[in-house]
Design a protein around this motif. Sequence first.
Motif, mmCIF file in Angstrom:
data_model
loop_
_atom_site.group_PDB
_atom_site.id
_atom_site.type_symbol
_atom_site.label_atom_id
_atom_site.label_comp_id
_atom_site.label_asym_id
_atom_site.label_seq_id
_atom_site.Cartn_x
_atom_site.Cartn_y
_atom_site.Cartn_z
ATOM 1 N N VAL A 13 0.911 -1.431 0.329
ATOM 2 C CA VAL A 13 -0.166 0.014 -0.221
ATOM 3 C C VAL A 13 0.715 1.438 -0.031
ATOM 4 O O VAL A 13 0.326 2.807 -0.817
ATOM 5 N N ASN A 14 1.704 1.648 0.843
ATOM 6 C CA ASN A 14 3.398 2.548 0.898
ATOM 7 C C ASN A 14 3.560 3.019 0.094
ATOM 8 O O ASN A 14 3.387 3.700 -0.840
ATOM 9 N N PHE A 15 3.552 1.368 -0.696
ATOM 10 C CA PHE A 15 4.656 1.856 -2.529
ATOM 11 C C PHE A 15 3.816 2.201 -3.590
ATOM 12 O O PHE A 15 3.664 3.426 -4.114
ATOM 13 N N LEU A 16 2.209 1.981 -3.330
ATOM 14 C CA LEU A 16 1.182 2.492 -4.075
ATOM 15 C C LEU A 16 0.707 4.156 -4.380
ATOM 16 O O LEU A 16 0.555 4.768 -5.108
ATOM 17 N N GLU A 17 1.508 3.987 -2.554
ATOM 18 C CA GLU A 17 0.534 5.858 -2.767
ATOM 19 C C GLU A 17 2.164 6.487 -2.198
ATOM 20 O O GLU A 17 2.035 7.834 -2.397
ATOM 21 N N GLY A 18 3.362 5.714 -2.591
ATOM 22 C CA GLY A 18 4.234 6.414 -2.802
ATOM 23 C C GLY A 18 5.445 6.945 -1.470
ATOM 24 O O GLY A 18 5.784 8.326 -1.643
ATOM 25 N N ASN A 19 4.755 5.831 -0.587
ATOM 26 C CA ASN A 19 5.421 6.388 1.099
ATOM 27 C C ASN A 19 6.539 5.414 1.729
ATOM 28 O O ASN A 19 6.560 5.186 2.800
ATOM 29 N N LEU A 20 6.657 4.445 0.635
ATOM 30 C CA LEU A 20 7.958 3.477 1.109
ATOM 31 C C LEU A 20 8.967 4.187 2.153
ATOM 32 O O LEU A 20 9.761 4.698 1.974
ATOM 33 N N SER A 21 9.284 3.213 3.351
ATOM 34 C CA SER A 21 10.505 3.238 4.241
ATOM 35 C C SER A 21 11.265 2.758 3.268
ATOM 36 O O SER A 21 10.880 1.758 2.326
ATOM 37 N N GLN A 22 12.561 2.643 4.179
ATOM 38 C CA GLN A 22 13.066 1.861 2.716
ATOM 39 C C GLN A 22 13.784 0.761 4.531
ATOM 40 O O GLN A 22 13.812 -0.158 3.157
ATOM 41 N N SER A 23 13.162 0.284 4.811
ATOM 42 C CA SER A 23 12.967 -0.886 5.751
ATOM 43 C C SER A 23 12.033 -2.280 4.752
ATOM 44 O O SER A 23 12.234 -2.837 4.273
ATOM 45 N N GLN A 24 10.916 -0.727 4.230
ATOM 46 C CA GLN A 24 9.858 -1.715 3.905
ATOM 47 C C GLN A 24 10.455 -1.841 2.381
ATOM 48 O O GLN A 24 9.690 -2.834 1.723
ATOM 49 N N ALA A 25 10.867 -1.137 1.542
ATOM 50 C CA ALA A 25 11.339 -1.110 -0.130
ATOM 51 C C ALA A 25 12.614 -2.336 0.193
ATOM 52 O O ALA A 25 12.286 -3.441 -0.796
ATOM 53 N N ASP A 26 13.108 -2.264 1.134
ATOM 54 C CA ASP A 26 13.716 -3.895 1.496
ATOM 55 C C ASP A 26 13.271 -5.055 0.884
ATOM 56 O O ASP A 26 12.847 -5.721 0.842
ATOM 57 N N GLU A 27 12.126 -5.008 2.527
ATOM 58 C CA GLU A 27 11.584 -6.285 2.402
ATOM 59 C C GLU A 27 10.974 -6.814 1.030
ATOM 60 O O GLU A 27 10.564 -7.682 0.582
ATOM 61 N N LEU A 28 10.123 -6.013 0.658
ATOM 62 C CA LEU A 28 9.090 -5.762 -1.184
ATOM 63 C C LEU A 28 10.221 -6.193 -1.734
ATOM 64 O O LEU A 28 9.579 -7.001 -2.710
ATOM 65 N N VAL A 29 11.458 -5.880 -1.760
ATOM 66 C CA VAL A 29 12.152 -6.419 -2.739
ATOM 67 C C VAL A 29 13.086 -7.889 -2.863
ATOM 68 O O VAL A 29 12.696 -9.045 -3.736
ATOM 69 N N SER A 30 12.978 -7.648 -1.548
ATOM 70 C CA SER A 30 13.254 -9.896 -0.918
ATOM 71 C C SER A 30 12.079 -10.111 -1.945
ATOM 72 O O SER A 30 12.072 -11.875 -2.008
ATOM 73 N N TRP A 31 11.122 -9.969 -1.436
ATOM 74 C CA TRP A 31 9.696 -10.815 -1.777
ATOM 75 C C TRP A 31 9.095 -11.018 -2.963
ATOM 76 O O TRP A 31 8.880 -12.011 -3.879
ATOM 77 N N LEU A 32 9.636 -9.587 -4.397
ATOM 78 C CA LEU A 32 9.243 -9.584 -5.340
ATOM 79 C C LEU A 32 10.637 -10.381 -5.941
ATOM 80 O O LEU A 32 10.073 -12.080 -6.655
ATOM 81 N N GLY A 33 11.931 -11.242 -5.049
ATOM 82 C CA GLY A 33 12.658 -12.013 -5.775
ATOM 83 C C GLY A 33 12.219 -12.943 -5.587
ATOM 84 O O GLY A 33 13.373 -14.126 -5.291
ATOM 85 N N SER A 34 11.334 -13.376 -4.985
ATOM 86 C CA SER A 34 11.059 -14.958 -3.515
ATOM 87 C C SER A 34 10.239 -15.863 -4.493
ATOM 88 O O SER A 34 10.845 -16.745 -4.228
ATOM 89 N N ASP A 35 9.639 -15.142 -5.014
ATOM 90 C CA ASP A 35 9.288 -16.214 -6.197
ATOM 91 C C ASP A 35 8.280 -15.378 -7.709
ATOM 92 O O ASP A 35 7.618 -14.014 -7.198
ATOM 93 N N LYS A 36 8.650 -15.814 -8.664
ATOM 94 C CA LYS A 36 8.676 -15.393 -9.796
ATOM 95 C C LYS A 36 7.123 -14.971 -10.178
ATOM 96 O O LYS A 36 7.191 -14.370 -11.116
ATOM 97 N N ARG A 37 6.244 -15.020 -9.493
ATOM 98 C CA ARG A 37 4.377 -15.134 -9.439
ATOM 99 C C ARG A 37 4.442 -13.332 -8.660
ATOM 100 O O ARG A 37 3.555 -12.630 -9.556
ATOM 101 N N ASN A 38 5.604 -13.099 -7.874
ATOM 102 C CA ASN A 38 4.850 -12.239 -7.208
ATOM 103 C C ASN A 38 5.591 -10.685 -7.815
ATOM 104 O O ASN A 38 4.202 -10.115 -7.978
ATOM 105 N N PRO A 39 6.009 -10.199 -8.923
ATOM 106 C CA PRO A 39 6.076 -9.663 -9.972
ATOM 107 C C PRO A 39 4.886 -9.297 -10.352
ATOM 108 O O PRO A 39 3.898 -7.567 -10.125
#
Length: 390
Positions: A13-39
Motif C-alpha cells: 500500500v505504501n509503495f502504491l501511495e509513494g510513501n515506502l520506507s527504506q526497510s519496507q523497500a528492502d522487504e518488498l524487494v526480497s519478496w519480489l525476488g522470492s517467487d517469479k509470480r510475485n512481480p
Amino acid sequence: SMEISDKLKEAIVNFLEGNLSQSQADELVSWLGSDKRNPEFLRQVEKIWYASKKLENKEPDIREGLKKIREKISERNIRRLPPKKIHFSIPSLIAIAATVLVLVTLSVSVLLNTSGKNKPVVSASAIVETTVPKGSRSFITLPDGTVIWLNSDTKLSYHTDYNAANRTVYLTGEAYFKVSKNDSLPFQVMTSDIKVTAVGTSFNVKAYDVDSIIETTLEEGQVEISVINSGKKTVSTEPILLKPNQRAEYFKQTEEIALKMKNDMDENKNQNQPDKIEIGSKTDILPVRVSEVSDIRLYTSWKDKRWVFKNEKISSLAPKLERRYNVRIVIVDKALEEYTFTGILLDESLEQVLAAIRMTSPIRYEVNAQEVRLYEDKLIEKQYSKLIQK
C-alpha cells in the motif's frame, strides 16, 4: 491464492501511495525476488489500485495536500530560500515538492544461475533516488551515517544494498560529502566521466551535465580520482590522489578542450601531475589538472549560511545564481562577463544579491518573472574608469 502478511500488505500500500520506507523497500524487494509470480501479482494489484482511484474521483483537498507536502519538505531537511516575489500556482508548488521526495524504483532482473541445473534465479535491485529542483538545496544522511549536502538542480541515487555490498552513489549536479570511515568498504561517487573514491573524508564534487569540467575539491582526508570515460577512447590512467586543499578539474574530452589543456599546461607547469600519459605509441593529454586551493570556502560554502566569493567572474557566477534561484539570467552586454565579484552572501533574496553585485560592478538589471537581464551601466562604468585611473 497467495498468503501475504499484514506487514507486506502495508508495504505494498505504501509503495502504491509513494510513501515506502527504506526497510519496507528492502522487504518488498526480497519478496519480489522470492517467487517469479510475485512481480506479476504486484502489477495486477497496481492496475486495480489505479482503477479504483479513478472511480473515487474525489475533489482533491488542496489545503490538506499542501500541508502534507510542507511536512514532507521539513522531514527531508529542505531549506527553502528567501522568497523571490515570484508567484507560484498551486500545481507548480506540488510539482516542486513532489520532485524532492525519495523515489524507490523497483526493477526485477532475471539472472541465469550457472551452478546447478541452469534454473533462472530472480534477483531484484532497488534504487533510491533524491532529486533537488532548482531553487532548493537539501541534505540527506545515508544508512552508514555519511552526510551529503545537495545543491540546486542535483540528482543523487544509490542501490538498496548500499553499506552491505558497496558504498557507491551516482551524482549529476553538485554535492558536498562528509563520509563515514569504513576501510573495508570505500565510498565511491560515480559521475558521467570520473569516479571519486574516499574512505573517511570531506570533499565537494561539481558534475553538472551542462558544464565542460567536473571539479573535485578536497577539504580533509584523501580521495582518489579515476577517469572512467574520456570521449571516444578508454584511457586507463593511474588514479590521481588529492591532498587536502587541492582541487582537480577533469576536462570532459573534446578536441578543443584537450588543446586548451595543453596550452594551459605549457604556460603553467603543474609539479604534482605528469603533463601527459603514454598510451601505446600515441601520446594523450591527461584531461585532469590539479591545483592548490587558497580558500576552501570558495568551493564548499554554497551549502552554508555564508556563501563566499572571491574574484568570481560574472560569467561563472550567473549559472550558479540561475540554479540557486530558479531563474534565467541573460547577460545582454558581453563586456559584463569579465567583471568580477568578491563578497559574502548571507541567504539573501535574488534582488539583494543583484544589488550587492551592483555595488562592485557597473551593472544595471531588470527582473521580470523568471528572467533577469543584466546590462552594463555606461554611466557608472565611466565613474569606475576614473577611480581606476586615480
